[in-house]
Write an enzyme that holds these catalytic residues in place. Structure first.
Site, PDB file in Angstrom:
ATOM      1  N   ASP A 135       0.837  -1.205   0.000  1.00 20.44           N
ATOM      2  CA  ASP A 135       0.000   0.000   0.000  1.00 20.44           C
ATOM      3  C   ASP A 135       0.869   1.251   0.000  1.00 20.44           C
ATOM      4  O   ASP A 135       2.011   1.232   0.469  1.00 20.44           O
ATOM      5  CB  ASP A 135      -0.864   0.054   1.267  1.00 20.44           C
ATOM      6  CG  ASP A 135      -1.835  -1.101   1.330  1.00 20.44           C
ATOM      7  OD1 ASP A 135      -2.186  -1.632   0.268  1.00 20.44           O
ATOM      8  OD2 ASP A 135      -2.226  -1.458   2.455  1.00 20.44           O
TER       9      ASP A 135
HETATM   10  N1  URA Z   1      -1.229  -5.881   3.979  1.00 22.31           N
HETATM   11  C1  URA Z   1      -1.663  -4.608   4.044  1.00 22.31           C
HETATM   12  O1  URA Z   1      -2.664  -4.319   4.694  1.00 22.31           O
HETATM   13  N2  URA Z   1      -0.983  -3.686   3.354  1.00 22.31           N
HETATM   14  C2  URA Z   1       0.117  -3.946   2.615  1.00 22.31           C
HETATM   15  O2  URA Z   1       0.694  -3.053   2.015  1.00 22.31           O
HETATM   16  C3  URA Z   1       0.549  -5.275   2.564  1.00 22.31           C
HETATM   17  C4  URA Z   1      -0.137  -6.223   3.260  1.00 22.31           C
END
Ligand code: URA
Length: 244
Positions: free
Chosen positions: A102
């Site tokens: 993310d």
């Molecule tokens: N899980 C999440 O919530 N975000 C990420 O970036 C990777 C795994």
């Protein structure tokens, strides 16, 4: 495996459209056989010739990057935000990330130009472990963490078994850091798993991807993987992690 026209275009011989024309005109061979259909996929060991000349493939390269927060896991962004490939401006190959983190998650992400390799590693079947450190609001009980480990319902489907370990607790601030290892890669999975047990994630970092970890690196740092590391990842993708 990648589409033949894409491989030809990537090698810099022609645009994707021109490559399609070359194929249709019967000027491309794969392992000595003329190919005139566009759906054909080729792997890195296939020998391709265009107009009787061997196609020199772009040298494959493999990196790991400590993605800082506030960076998009993509090769480009239509809103002009910083992307992971901006950390590789000096690398001539056309790179892209393997999987995604993310925008507000930091940590280890692999970057390559090897589509076949990327595709293999991203396949959920191979169950590659990813380990995250999550700073949580509140302090979950041992029972709640066990629940996460056994699997909880997300999108009407139970999450696969995971490992959760309390790393540190700040009693005064009522926060803690929990290490969570999962091998699935559903959208915002770690954040949603903790939310499902009543604890918001304040910060999230991916510390480990399979046997690779970011220890000793700082946000924005990158390093090339050694040939041995690439080989190990390939073996894991080919045979599953039980091979180690
Ligand atoms: N899980 C999440 O919530 N975000 C990420 O970036 C990777 C795994």
């Amino acid at each position: 495996m990648e589409r033949l026209q894409k491989v030809i275009a990537h090698a810099g011989v022609a645009s994707r459209r021109k490559a399609e024309e070359l194929i249709k005109e019967g000027r491309v061979t794969v392992n000595g056989q003329t190919v005139t259909e566009l759906g054909v996929k080729v792997g890195s060991s296939d020998k391709i010739e265009v107009n009787g000349l061997k196609l020199e493939r772009e040298e494959p390269v493999y990196f790991m990057l400590y993605k800082p927060r506030g960076v998009i896991s993509a090769a480009e962004d239509d809103k002009g935000r910083k992307v992971v490939t901006d950390f590789f401006d000096d690398v001539p190959q056309r790179l892209y990330p393997i999987g995604r983190l993310d925008y507000d998650t930091s940590g280890l992400i692999l970057i390559t130009n090897d589509g076949e390799f990327a595709h293999k590693l991203m396949h959920p079947k191979y169950e590659i472990d990813k380990t995250y450190a999550a700073k949580l609001k509140g302090i979950p009980s041992k029972e709640l963490l066990r629940k996460l480990e056994k699997g909880i319902m997300l999108d009407h489907k139970k999450t696969a078994p995971a490992r959760a370990k309390m790393l540190s607790i700040d009693k005064r601030k009522q926060t803690c850091i929990v290490q969570l290892t999962i091998h699935e890669g559903r959208n915002r999975q770690v954040r949603r798993m903790f939310e499902a047990i009543g604890h918001d994630v304040l910060k999230l970092k991916r510390e480990q991807y399979s046997f690779l970890h970011i220890e000793g690196m700082r946000p924005g740092d990158r390093r090339e993987l050694s040939p041995h590391e690439v080989k190990r990842l390939r073996a894991i993708a080919d045979h599953g992690k039980s091979a180690f």
